[in-house]
Motif scaffolding. Structure first.
Motif, PDB file in Angstrom:
ATOM      1  N   ALA A 468       0.944  -1.355   0.158  1.00 37.75           N
ATOM      2  CA  ALA A 468      -0.091  -0.083   0.057  1.00 37.75           C
ATOM      3  C   ALA A 468       0.850   1.339  -0.065  1.00 37.75           C
ATOM      4  O   ALA A 468       0.525   2.100  -0.730  1.00 37.75           O
ATOM      5  CB  ALA A 468      -0.874   0.330   1.261  1.00 37.75           C
ATOM      6  N   THR A 469       1.923   1.277   0.877  1.00 36.70           N
ATOM      7  CA  THR A 469       2.720   2.502   0.994  1.00 36.70           C
ATOM      8  C   THR A 469       3.477   2.611  -0.557  1.00 36.70           C
ATOM      9  O   THR A 469       3.543   3.766  -0.951  1.00 36.70           O
ATOM     10  CB  THR A 469       4.008   2.009   2.051  1.00 36.70           C
ATOM     11  N   TYR A 470       4.196   1.453  -1.228  1.00 35.99           N
ATOM     12  CA  TYR A 470       4.777   1.838  -2.259  1.00 35.99           C
ATOM     13  C   TYR A 470       3.858   2.135  -3.498  1.00 35.99           C
ATOM     14  O   TYR A 470       3.925   2.802  -4.424  1.00 35.99           O
ATOM     15  CB  TYR A 470       5.564   0.317  -2.654  1.00 35.99           C
ATOM     16  N   ALA A 471       2.643   1.827  -3.468  1.00 33.94           N
ATOM     17  CA  ALA A 471       1.592   1.954  -4.839  1.00 33.94           C
ATOM     18  C   ALA A 471       1.368   3.561  -4.429  1.00 33.94           C
ATOM     19  O   ALA A 471       0.990   4.062  -5.377  1.00 33.94           O
ATOM     20  CB  ALA A 471       0.251   1.086  -4.364  1.00 33.94           C
ATOM     21  N   ALA A 472       1.196   4.161  -3.397  1.00 33.61           N
ATOM     22  CA  ALA A 472       0.868   5.600  -3.039  1.00 33.61           C
ATOM     23  C   ALA A 472       1.943   6.540  -3.062  1.00 33.61           C
ATOM     24  O   ALA A 472       1.534   7.842  -3.502  1.00 33.61           O
ATOM     25  CB  ALA A 472       0.145   5.559  -1.441  1.00 33.61           C
ATOM     26  N   ALA A 473       3.119   6.057  -2.951  1.00 31.46           N
ATOM     27  CA  ALA A 473       4.192   7.181  -2.582  1.00 31.46           C
ATOM     28  C   ALA A 473       4.491   7.888  -3.878  1.00 31.46           C
ATOM     29  O   ALA A 473       4.626   9.205  -3.821  1.00 31.46           O
ATOM     30  CB  ALA A 473       5.759   6.375  -2.098  1.00 31.46           C
ATOM     31  N   PRO A 474       4.550   7.445  -5.171  1.00 27.98           N
ATOM     32  CA  PRO A 474       5.043   8.080  -6.246  1.00 27.98           C
ATOM     33  C   PRO A 474       4.119   9.261  -6.433  1.00 27.98           C
ATOM     34  O   PRO A 474       4.182  10.518  -7.248  1.00 27.98           O
ATOM     35  CB  PRO A 474       5.137   7.200  -7.386  1.00 27.98           C
ATOM     36  N   TYR A 475       2.626   9.289  -6.115  1.00 30.17           N
ATOM     37  CA  TYR A 475       1.565  10.203  -6.236  1.00 30.17           C
ATOM     38  C   TYR A 475       1.961  11.460  -5.365  1.00 30.17           C
ATOM     39  O   TYR A 475       1.140  12.613  -5.813  1.00 30.17           O
ATOM     40  CB  TYR A 475       0.184   9.721  -5.847  1.00 30.17           C
ATOM     41  N   LEU A 476       3.011  11.721  -4.707  1.00 32.92           N
ATOM     42  CA  LEU A 476       3.379  13.062  -4.019  1.00 32.92           C
ATOM     43  C   LEU A 476       3.863  13.893  -5.121  1.00 32.92           C
ATOM     44  O   LEU A 476       3.779  14.921  -4.882  1.00 32.92           O
ATOM     45  CB  LEU A 476       4.732  12.393  -2.958  1.00 32.92           C
ATOM     46  N   SER A 477       4.455  13.284  -6.269  1.00 35.30           N
ATOM     47  CA  SER A 477       4.847  14.253  -7.316  1.00 35.30           C
ATOM     48  C   SER A 477       3.685  15.175  -7.952  1.00 35.30           C
ATOM     49  O   SER A 477       3.951  16.285  -8.240  1.00 35.30           O
ATOM     50  CB  SER A 477       5.416  13.151  -8.569  1.00 35.30           C
ATOM     51  N   LEU A 478       2.567  14.637  -7.750  1.00 34.93           N
ATOM     52  CA  LEU A 478       1.520  15.441  -8.385  1.00 34.93           C
ATOM     53  C   LEU A 478       0.935  16.557  -7.378  1.00 34.93           C
ATOM     54  O   LEU A 478       0.197  17.456  -7.676  1.00 34.93           O
ATOM     55  CB  LEU A 478       0.207  14.436  -8.671  1.00 34.93           C
ATOM     56  N   LEU A 479       1.425  16.657  -6.041  1.00 37.53           N
ATOM     57  CA  LEU A 479       1.197  17.617  -5.078  1.00 37.53           C
ATOM     58  C   LEU A 479       2.242  18.391  -4.739  1.00 37.53           C
ATOM     59  O   LEU A 479       2.223  19.254  -4.076  1.00 37.53           O
ATOM     60  CB  LEU A 479       0.788  16.762  -3.835  1.00 37.53           C
ATOM     61  N   ALA A 480       3.468  18.345  -5.560  1.00 41.95           N
ATOM     62  CA  ALA A 480       4.665  18.909  -5.538  1.00 41.95           C
ATOM     63  C   ALA A 480       4.184  20.766  -5.537  1.00 41.95           C
ATOM     64  O   ALA A 480       4.819  21.374  -4.690  1.00 41.95           O
ATOM     65  CB  ALA A 480       5.719  18.653  -6.527  1.00 41.95           C
ATOM     66  N   ASP A 481       3.412  21.005  -6.621  1.00 45.67           N
ATOM     67  CA  ASP A 481       3.068  22.280  -6.670  1.00 45.67           C
ATOM     68  C   ASP A 481       1.670  22.602  -6.227  1.00 45.67           C
ATOM     69  O   ASP A 481       1.302  23.683  -6.436  1.00 45.67           O
ATOM     70  CB  ASP A 481       3.302  22.920  -8.020  1.00 45.67           C
TER      71      ASP A 481
END
Length: 585
Positions: A468-481
């Motif tokens: 669950a953690t690994y699946a969600a982690a990359p979506y942090l990129s969409l919240l960078a700005d």
């Protein structure tokens, strides 16, 4: 399904009849002793040691009851060598590798020098993966030679040599300005820290009474975890000190005595030297204590002294004299022997360890071929799968957080890129803060949770958290700005979930591997194999993960490594746990 896995994890030691059945089935050699059993957790979650039907609970022994506390203290400081040397660079590894690659590109006048968005992050990820993998790979290569040397020449010599080389490698690493030099000193530090198993052996030889061993063996893991937390925080805050500590090293800093307009000259020249120099200071202090106070524990040589121990004894006598005079007393205690250590007298009556008087009647050895039962091999696979993805996460996540953000206005559900562009100080503080939470979880929550649902139950929770953690982690990129609060909340959830899962999974794999041992007499061999396998996994994980991360960045899919590698390995570990359960049933 036969025995329920939770009941198996919480059950007391196997009965003699059950072990006889395993002997008949061929899973255990008929030379196995039925009066000796591996370490287990009882129904209340307390770690128990059973020898000839006598169990000693860990909760009955207090920390202050441990014998030879001075020796355990010195040994614990020596154990800090690995986390300080290995983990310190993780918060700033992106910036370190980027700086040396940029310098190399300028030297050869390359047109594709780092600093160009995705290409920069891809190259940094590949090279940093090699740098991270070099340390555990070197440990893997020399674990057995270190053990052989300690059996021949003594534990004390092996620990002192390892600390000396480790301190020197840290200093040289900080002043290296090429990737080749960084890699060389990183490998040398790994070679010097291949003696971790020796320290566990010394713990057993210092604390020989079984009722104290459970508590004593908790010291080194606790010190290691505390060292990781401190190393991450110091590494992040002390890297690039002109930026992170301007009040000390900046243009108006207290240490800028030369009045340089940009800050302290030497930290401008070597911006990543300060963390490893502080590591070297800590290691130097540990080395000094080890030379002057750590006694030899190798049987047959444990009564020998040398120049270092005699100097330590002289320092102790001098300090006692000064303390007596300060208190106005005319008398001081004279050392009874030359074995006084730097931190106090080594041989006081109440702290002298008693030899292990466990009777040897009926205790016969298990043949090497029959050690590797199906249960042991299954536990070893689980033991190796965990660092295969966890070590890759420990490398990839700081690089990902350091990578500059990208424009994801045209992003799809899986095709987006960029990181968060965080500074090394922010990364170090985040990881160390949640690392402290992990230590508290391990001390106070894990034992209670293990008592309620068993070791396998806790392990299963961790195995579900990882994917669950690994699946969600990359979506942090969409919240960078985007909204800052949402970004920090999701980042906190990702870090917290991964550290929580890791904190529950690591001790669970150790316990399950211990329980799989057919007899206490082969625990050393089994754990040695597990440590070698884990070291190899910690080398392979960052190397493969770093390469896949680079490929994903180049193709505009920053989540590729998360979904293709980390998620896949985590799901494989989860599926393996169910396959093992079905096989046991």
């Amino acid at each position: 399904m036969g025995r329920e896995v939770d009941e198996e994890a919480r059950a007391p030691l196997r009965s003699e009849n059950e072990r006889e059945k395993e002997i008949d089935n061929g899973s255990i050699d008929d030379d196995v002793v039925t009066t000796t059993s591996p370490t287990r957790y009882d129904a209340r979650g307390e770690l128990r040691l059973e020898v000839d039907g006598i169990a000693a609970e860990a909760s009955e022994v207090r920390w202050r009851d441990l014998p030879n506390k001075d020796q355990l203290f010195i040994l614990s400081l020596c154990r800090l060598s690995e986390p300080l040397s290995n983990v310190c660079l993780l918060p700033y590894i992106f910036y370190l590798v980027r700086s040396v690659l940029a310098a190399a590109a300028e030297d050869v006048n390359q047109a594709d020098a780092p600093g160009r968005g995705g290409n920069e992050a891809a190259r940094v990820s590949e090279y940093s993966g090699l740098l991270v993998a070099a340390f555990p790979l070197a440990q893997f290569a020399v674990s057995l030679p270190w053990g052989w040397l300690s059996d021949k020449r003594g534990r004390r010599l092996s620990i002192i040599v390892g600390l000396t080389v480790s301190a020197a490698a840290n200093v040289a690493f900080g002043f290296s300005k090429s990737f080749g030099a960084l890699l060389f000193w990183r490998i040398l530090a790994g070679l010097a820290n291949g003696n971790v198993g020796i320290m566990r052996t010394v713990t057993a030889e210092i604390v020989r009474e079984r009722k104290y061993q459970t508590k004593a063996f908790l010291l080194l893991p606790l010190v290691f975890n505390a060292g990781m937390v401190a190393s991450l925080a110091l590494g992040g805050c002390l890297a690039e000190p002109v930026v992170n500590l301007p009040w000390l090293f900046g243009p108006d800093g207290l240490l800028n005595t030369s009045g340089n307009l940009e800050g302290v000259s030497w930290v401008l020249e070597y911006p990543y030297a300060l963390p490893v120099l502080l590591n070297a200071v800590f290691l130097g202090a540990s080395l000094l204590l080890a030379v002057c106070g750590l006694r030899e524990t190798l049987p047959g040589k444990d009564d020998r002294s040398d120049v270092g121990l005699r100097i330590g004894a002289a320092i102790v006598q001098l300090l006692r004299r000064m303390w007596s005079r300060k208190r106005g007393q005319g008398y001081y205690m004279v050392a009874e022997s030359s074995e006084d250590t730097l931190l106090g007298q080594a041989g006081s009556k109440e702290e002298t360890p008693k030899p292990d008087d466990t009777p040897l009647t009926g205790r016969r050895k298990v043949s090497f071929r029959r050690i590797w039962t199906r249960r042991v091999m299954c536990a070893l696979v689980s033991f190796g799968l965990l660092p295969l993805h966890n070590s890759a996460f420990m490398h990839i996540f700081p690089v990902y957080l350091s990578s500059p953000p990208e424009d994801n206005s045209d992003a799809t559900a899986f095709a987006f890129s960029g990181g968060l562009g965080l500074r090394s100080s922010t990364i170090g503080l985040w990881l160390s803060t949640f690392g402290i939470c992990g230590i508290l979880l391990q001390l106070f929550i894990y034992p209670r949770l293990q008592a309620r649902i068993g070791t396998r139950g806790v392990f299963r929770i961790a195995l579900f958290l990882f994917p669950a953690t690994y699946a969600a982690a990359p979506y942090l990129s969409l919240l960078a700005d985007g909204v800052p609060a949402a970004r920090w909340v999701l980042l906190g959830l990702v870090v917290c979930a991964q550290i929580m899962a890791r904190t529950m999974a690591i001790p669970s794999t150790v316990i399950l591997l211990t329980e799989a041992a057919p007899a206490n007499t082969v625990l050393g061999t089994i754990h040695g194999a597990g440590n070698m396998l884990a070291s190899l996994a910690r080398a392979i994980g960052p190397a493969i993960g770093g390469h896949i991360f680079a490929v994903g960045v180049e193709r505009g899919i920053v989540g590729l490594v998360w979904w293709l590698y980390l998620l896949t390995v985590a799901l494989a570990a989860l599926a393996w746990s169910y396959a093992v359960d079905r096989d046991a049933g």
